[in-house]
Design a protein around this motif. Structure first.
Motif, mmCIF file in Angstrom:
data_model
loop_
_atom_site.group_PDB
_atom_site.id
_atom_site.type_symbol
_atom_site.label_atom_id
_atom_site.label_comp_id
_atom_site.label_asym_id
_atom_site.label_seq_id
_atom_site.Cartn_x
_atom_site.Cartn_y
_atom_site.Cartn_z
ATOM 1 N N UNK A 108 0.829 -1.118 0.073
ATOM 2 C CA UNK A 108 -0.181 0.120 -0.125
ATOM 3 C C UNK A 108 0.816 1.371 -0.016
ATOM 4 N N UNK A 109 0.252 2.266 -0.457
ATOM 5 C CA UNK A 109 0.815 3.486 -0.445
ATOM 6 C C UNK A 109 0.021 4.702 0.141
ATOM 7 N N UNK A 110 0.129 5.182 1.452
ATOM 8 C CA UNK A 110 -0.773 5.909 2.112
ATOM 9 C C UNK A 110 -0.948 7.417 1.202
ATOM 10 N N UNK A 111 -1.945 8.074 1.269
ATOM 11 C CA UNK A 111 -2.436 9.140 0.567
ATOM 12 C C UNK A 111 -3.133 10.238 1.706
ATOM 13 N N UNK A 112 -4.124 10.968 1.291
ATOM 14 C CA UNK A 112 -4.791 11.800 2.119
ATOM 15 C C UNK A 112 -5.533 11.203 3.069
ATOM 16 N N UNK A 113 -5.827 10.002 3.142
ATOM 17 C CA UNK A 113 -6.403 9.188 4.278
ATOM 18 C C UNK A 113 -5.603 9.325 5.383
ATOM 19 N N UNK A 114 -4.193 9.381 5.210
ATOM 20 C CA UNK A 114 -3.232 9.124 6.192
ATOM 21 C C UNK A 114 -3.083 10.598 7.046
ATOM 22 N N UNK A 115 -3.930 11.534 6.549
ATOM 23 C CA UNK A 115 -3.472 13.042 7.248
ATOM 24 C C UNK A 115 -4.974 13.302 7.623
ATOM 25 N N UNK A 116 -5.107 13.508 9.028
ATOM 26 C CA UNK A 116 -6.532 13.786 9.859
ATOM 27 C C UNK A 116 -5.999 14.992 10.812
ATOM 28 N N UNK A 117 -6.812 15.880 10.888
ATOM 29 C CA UNK A 117 -6.718 16.721 12.275
ATOM 30 C C UNK A 117 -8.208 17.202 12.529
ATOM 31 N N UNK A 118 -8.281 17.631 13.777
ATOM 32 C CA UNK A 118 -9.545 18.092 14.530
ATOM 33 C C UNK A 118 -10.255 19.122 13.757
ATOM 34 N N UNK A 119 -9.703 19.856 12.939
ATOM 35 C CA UNK A 119 -10.437 20.766 11.984
ATOM 36 C C UNK A 119 -10.904 20.014 10.927
ATOM 37 N N UNK A 120 -10.484 19.234 10.496
ATOM 38 C CA UNK A 120 -10.767 18.365 9.212
ATOM 39 C C UNK A 120 -12.019 17.491 9.736
ATOM 40 N N UNK A 121 -12.254 17.028 10.826
ATOM 41 C CA UNK A 121 -13.273 16.142 11.470
ATOM 42 C C UNK A 121 -14.218 17.083 11.924
#
Length: 319
Positions: A108-121
């Motif tokens: 696998x190659x991680x992309x946007x799914x590997x970047x989260x922060x509380x503002x995004x959520x």
């Protein structure tokens, strides 16, 4: 009444190659078929959706062709996406090689799914009746694990939280894993993952240890054992080995995801846990008779399958 499933994990694009066997180091194989499909958390959401549970995705999708592909796949299954696309990167991908014995191997190659922060959520809001699900993949990524653990811990106490540690469990920092397990309402894992959390032993001792030492607020744990079915232990001490079904497997990719999605869907409708586990075993058994990771059956297909009561050990159906 079935609640809504909020999946706060990851979704990727799978590039699936069918080969007779894995190539030896330094050699090459020619695939007999190839497909580009939505994968990762998509498979679990499809299983829940097709069995009657409304699903929504609260993870991160990319802004490139992979993200566009995933959004189209979600829309086709009537799965809502709750967060805006990443402005800086595309969704990741996974190469899946399915060999002639129905086993699968991934890169696998991680992309946007590997970047989260509380503002995004911030746009991912739970409501009464919702169920929340996360997997170990999102907790394994340095760019998402802390925010997701914080978000999970802040869930209202009455919201059930379901967790699958997944095969990348060794990449999750133990402090993060312990925090998430402490908030888990239902833990679904395979035998190897259960051992990694609770230590070696027979399945009854492992399940008891998971509840008493790692998931103190959980309603129960379910340990998936592929061809042997699954083992369920509840917080009240009741337990049951739930056998699998006889099928001829052609593709085990996504079987575990299907099992979890069908199990949560059944629980959300008020199905008792042991019966829900049998329902999930049937869903997983049907899924491995079909090609593709998002091969989950509908509720009607599962009910028809169960009505034949052909319960035996699967020919080959690892989860």
């Amino acid at each position: 009444m079935s609640g809504r499933l909020l999946h706060v994990g990851s979704a990727v694009v799978d590039y699936v190659y069918r080969i007779d066997a894995l190539p030896a180091p330094g050699t090459e194989k020619t695939a007999s078929s190839y497909a580009q499909v939505a994968g990762g958390g998509f498979n679990m959401m499809v299983a829940a959706s097709r069995t009657g549970m409304k699903a929504a995705f609260g993870g991160q999708l990319g802004s490139g062709p992979n993200g566009d592909f995933l959004r189209a796949a979600f829309a086709a299954e009537d799965i809502a996406t709750l967060t805006p696309p990443s402005s800086v990167m595309d969704s990741g991908n996974c190469v899946a090689m399915i060999s002639g014995d129905a086993e699968r191997t991934f890169v696998s190659w991680p992309g946007a799914e590997s970047m989260l922060n509380l503002d995004m959520m911030a746009s991912v809001r739970v409501a009464p009746g919702d169920w929340v699900f996360a997997s170990g993949y999102t907790l394994s990524y340095p760019g998402s694990r802390d925010a997701l653990a914080d978000w999970i811990e802040a869930l209202p106490a009455e919201i059930p939280f379901v967790f699958d540690p997944t095969p990348v469990i060794s990449d999750i920092p133990r402090a993060i894993l312990d925090r998430v397990l402490a908030r888990t309402s239902w833990l679904s894992c395979n035998t190897a993952e259960a051992v990694q959390i609770a230590g070696a032993g027979d399945v009854e001792a492992i399940a008891a240890g998971l509840l008493s030492n790692h998931c103190p607020s959980a309603d129960g744990v379910i340990i998936r054992a592929g061809a042997k079915g699954c083992f369920v232990r509840l917080a009240d001490g009741s337990r049951q080995a739930v056998p699998s079904f006889k099928v001829a497997a052609v593709d085990t990719n996504g079987a575990g995801d299907t099992h979890i999605g069908a199990f949560v869907s059944a629980l959300s409708r008020g199905v008792p846990p042991f019966e829900a586990a049998s329902y999930a075993n049937a869903a997983a058994a049907l899924s491995v008779t079909r090609h593709g990771g998002s091969s989950a059956p509908t509720d009607q297909e599962i009910q028809t399958f169960l009505s034949h009561d052909d319960r035996m050990t699967t020919v080959h159906g690892r989860e």
